[in-house]
Design an enzyme around this catalytic site. Structure first.
Site, PDB file in Angstrom:
ATOM      1  N   GLU A   1       1.341  -2.103  -3.387  1.00 18.88           N
ATOM      2  CA  GLU A   1       0.563  -3.301  -3.737  1.00 18.88           C
ATOM      3  C   GLU A   1       1.273  -4.587  -3.353  1.00 18.88           C
ATOM      4  O   GLU A   1       0.663  -5.666  -3.347  1.00 18.88           O
ATOM      5  CB  GLU A   1       0.223  -3.301  -5.237  1.00 18.88           C
ATOM      6  CG  GLU A   1       1.319  -3.725  -6.180  1.00 18.88           C
ATOM      7  CD  GLU A   1       2.375  -2.674  -6.454  1.00 18.88           C
ATOM      8  OE1 GLU A   1       3.173  -2.867  -7.389  1.00 18.88           O
ATOM      9  OE2 GLU A   1       2.418  -1.651  -5.722  1.00 18.88           O
TER      10      GLU A   1
ATOM     11  N   CYS B   1       5.386   3.465  -9.278  1.00 18.36           N
ATOM     12  CA  CYS B   1       6.641   3.212  -9.980  1.00 18.36           C
ATOM     13  C   CYS B   1       6.543   3.652 -11.447  1.00 18.36           C
ATOM     14  O   CYS B   1       6.535   4.833 -11.723  1.00 18.36           O
ATOM     15  CB  CYS B   1       7.050   1.744  -9.827  1.00 18.36           C
ATOM     16  SG  CYS B   1       8.783   1.415 -10.239  1.00 18.36           S
TER      17      CYS B   1
ATOM     18  N   HIS C   1       6.300   0.347  -3.892  1.00 19.95           N
ATOM     19  CA  HIS C   1       5.182  -0.504  -4.336  1.00 19.95           C
ATOM     20  C   HIS C   1       4.263  -0.899  -3.187  1.00 19.95           C
ATOM     21  O   HIS C   1       4.444  -1.951  -2.567  1.00 19.95           O
ATOM     22  CB  HIS C   1       5.735  -1.770  -4.992  1.00 19.95           C
ATOM     23  CG  HIS C   1       6.313  -1.551  -6.344  1.00 19.95           C
ATOM     24  ND1 HIS C   1       5.625  -1.810  -7.511  1.00 19.95           N
ATOM     25  CD2 HIS C   1       7.525  -1.080  -6.720  1.00 19.95           C
ATOM     26  CE1 HIS C   1       6.392  -1.530  -8.551  1.00 19.95           C
ATOM     27  NE2 HIS C   1       7.549  -1.076  -8.095  1.00 19.95           N
TER      28      HIS C   1
END
Length: 224
Positions: free
Chosen positions: A196, A86, A194
């Protein structure tokens, strides 16, 4: 155990999440501060999501000049695996480690949704654990997430297989449905969604994002 540095900039929001993902993948996360110039001997680097410097001027434009970025740029050019998520992707574009740029989404609104992606390139440091054509779901949350580039750059990315992730159902107007790309060497990858936030069952849409971090760690073990 591979040591993966996670950089914190003023305005980073997802640095702790990225460090947690590294840990769940079996690596050792190392906290790195934007104002330092030493990478502390890490084996790879993650530039996390957030709004570094409040996205003033342009998203990632100020962070690109952080002292640590000089070392990140030198390391990336020497083959260090670097992942930008991002805002981290925006920083990599501003640093000219990746092609193109990000502008506001076509509807000029902040997007927050679980997003399906197709893995287009499994020959990078961050995607070798995936199968070609695999479809994954990870969260997407951004306002300046529309990937743009001139036609010559887009043609080059496509011809060289440097599109790494492609949106299934383009949410933001990104050219060629591009969600993530790599450099020619394959050690630097950036993506807007994302991974993560998709590393553990019961937290987010599943564990599809874990593959990026296990990819890097497996590659580090092979070169150790």
């Amino acid at each position: 155990m591979g040591r993966i540095g996670v950089v914190t900039f003023p305005g980073s929001l997802d640095d702790r999440d990225a460090a947690r993902a590294v840990r769940l993948a079996g690596g050792e996360p190392v906290r790195l501060w934007h104002g330092d110039d030493d990478l502390a001997g890490v084996d790879a680097v993650v530039l996390p999501g957030g709004f570094s410097y409040g996205d003033y001027l342009r998203a990632g434009a100020i962070s690109r000049f952080a002292p640590l970025m000089g070392s990140v740029i030198d390391g990336a050019r020497a083959g260090l695996p670097v992942l930008g998520i991002c805002n981290g992707f925006q920083i990599l574009c501003e640093a000219h480690l990746l092609a193109g740029a990000m502008v506001k989404n076509t509807d000029l609104t902040f997007l927050c949704r679980d997003q399906r992606l197709r893995v287009e390139n499994t020959n990078t440091a961050w995607t070798c654990a995936f199968s070609p054509g695999a479809e994954i779901t990870v969260p997407l949350k951004n306002q300046d997430g529309q990937f743009i580039a001139d036609e010559a750059t887009l043609d080059e990315l496509e011809a060289e297989g440097r599109v790494v992730f492609r949106y299934l159902g383009n949410p933001n107007g990104s050219r060629h449905d591009i969600a993530g790309i790599t450099n020619a060497r394959g050690n630097v990858v950036g993506l807007m969604p994302h991974p993560e936030h998709a590393v553990e069952d019961g937290f987010g849409p599943g564990t599809d994002g874990l593959g990026l971090f296990t990819s890097a760690l497996s590659g580090l073990l092979e070169t150790a």
